[in-house]
Design a protein around this motif. Sequence first.
Motif, PDB file in Angstrom:
ATOM      1  N   ARG A   1       0.837  -1.216   0.000  1.00 36.54           N
ATOM      2  CA  ARG A   1       0.000   0.000   0.000  1.00 36.54           C
ATOM      3  C   ARG A   1       0.868   1.261   0.000  1.00 36.54           C
ATOM      4  O   ARG A   1       0.569   2.230  -0.684  1.00 36.54           O
ATOM      5  N   VAL A   2       1.932   1.233   0.797  1.00 33.04           N
ATOM      6  CA  VAL A   2       2.811   2.408   0.860  1.00 33.04           C
ATOM      7  C   VAL A   2       3.474   2.627  -0.496  1.00 33.04           C
ATOM      8  O   VAL A   2       3.552   3.748  -1.001  1.00 33.04           O
ATOM      9  N   LYS A   3       3.898   1.531  -1.136  1.00 36.88           N
ATOM     10  CA  LYS A   3       4.546   1.652  -2.445  1.00 36.88           C
ATOM     11  C   LYS A   3       3.563   2.228  -3.473  1.00 36.88           C
ATOM     12  O   LYS A   3       3.928   3.096  -4.265  1.00 36.88           O
ATOM     13  N   ALA A   4       2.304   1.746  -3.429  1.00 36.18           N
ATOM     14  CA  ALA A   4       1.302   2.248  -4.379  1.00 36.18           C
ATOM     15  C   ALA A   4       1.099   3.750  -4.177  1.00 36.18           C
ATOM     16  O   ALA A   4       0.974   4.518  -5.136  1.00 36.18           O
ATOM     17  N   TRP A   5       1.086   4.169  -2.918  1.00 28.83           N
ATOM     18  CA  TRP A   5       0.916   5.598  -2.600  1.00 28.83           C
ATOM     19  C   TRP A   5       2.098   6.397  -3.126  1.00 28.83           C
ATOM     20  O   TRP A   5       1.933   7.431  -3.785  1.00 28.83           O
ATOM     21  N   GLU A   6       3.297   5.901  -2.911  1.00 31.59           N
ATOM     22  CA  GLU A   6       4.492   6.631  -3.362  1.00 31.59           C
ATOM     23  C   GLU A   6       4.581   6.642  -4.885  1.00 31.59           C
ATOM     24  O   GLU A   6       4.887   7.675  -5.488  1.00 31.59           O
TER      25      GLU A   6
END
Length: 312
Positions: free
Chosen positions: A285-290
Motif C-alpha cells: 500500500r505504501v509503495k502504491a501511494w508513493e
Amino acid sequence: EEAQREAAFEARIAAGDFIEPKDWMPEHYRKTLVRQISQHAHSEIVGMLPEGNWVTRAPTLKRKAILLAKIQDEAGHGLYLYSAAETLGTSRDQMLDALHTGKAKYSSIFNYPTLNWADIGVIGWLVDGAAIMNQVPLCRCSYAPYARAMIRVCREESFHQRQGYESLLVMMREGTAAQKAMVQDAVNRWWWPALMMFGPEDKDSPNSEQSIRWGIKRVTNDQLRQKFVDATVPQAEILGITLPDPDLKWNAEREAHDFGKIDWSEFWRVVNGEGPLNRERLGARVKAWEDGAWVRDAALAHARKQATKEQA
Ligand code: ACO
C-alpha cells in the motif's frame, strides 16, 4: 447546554432516528464512526491484494473476468467508505496516513497468504460470507451515510460470496482428487482466521457496548460469529468438505452449533502487525501511494492552473 444536546441526541437514537452529517453528535460517536468506517475502507483496499495475486493465474477466462470484477468492486467499496468517513470531517489524506504509518487497523484476515487457486474460492465463500454476516446489520447503522453505503456494498458482497461458493462446487463435483484436496487444504487454513474476522469475544471487546447503545453496531461480535458458523455448516456439507474443528457439533438445547476455542493469541498477533503477511500488505500500500505521487502532483498543478485562468 452540552448536556441538553447530548440528551436530545440520545433520544433520537433511542427513537431509531438516523443521524446525518450536519446533525449535532457527541465527539465520541464521531470518533467511533471514523475509526470503524476508515478501518472498514482500509480492509476493502488491502483486501484487493491477496486476490490480485491470482489475476494472472486464474484457470479460465470466465474465472478471470469474475475475479477482476470482484476486485474492482472492492476498490469501489473502499472509495464509498472513505467518502462516508469524510462526511465526519476527516480527510482522505489523514485516513491514508493513519493506514500507511500503521496507526489504523484493517481486517486481520487479509494478512494471510493465498497459496493455491482454491484459496480464491474459499475467500469468496468464507471471507466474503463472514463479511456479509457482519455488514447486513450495518445497513441499519444509526449513521445514515454509512448505512446507505452498506446497502450497495452488501449486494455486491453477496455476488462475491456466491461466485466463490460456485467455483468450489465445481472443483468438488467435477475436479480431480488433487483439486478436491486443494479445496480442503484451503478450507483448513481459512476457517479459523474467518471466525476471527468478527473480532474479540464480547467480554473482551472494548467498543461493543457503546457502539451497540448508539446503534452503530446492531449485533455483537459473538452473535454474528455464531450466526456465521450456523449458516456455514450446511454449506460445507453440500460441498463435501470438513471444517477443521473436532469440537464443532449441533447443540439441540441451544439450537446452535458449539465450536472449538479460537486461538486469540494468534488473533492479537495478527492485529498487532505480526501476522504472516502484515509487512508485505502494508508495504504494497505504501509503495502504491508513493508510486502515485506524480499523479497527485499533476492533478494539483492542473487545478492550480485552472484556478489562475479563472481569476484572469
Ligand atoms: N481485524 C483487525 N482488527 C480487529 C478485528 C479484526 N478482525 N476485530 C476487531 N479488531 C480491532 C478493533 O478495530 C478494535 O481496535 P481499535 O479500538 O483500535 O479500533 C479492537 O480490535 C477491539 O475490537 P472491538 O472492540 O470488538 O471493535 P469494534 O467494536 O470496532 O468491532 C468489528 C470490530 C466487528 C470489525 C467492527 O469494527 C465492524 O463491524 N467493522 C465494519 C466491518 C469491517 O470492517 N469489515 C472488514 C472486513 S470485511 C471486508 O472488508 C471484505
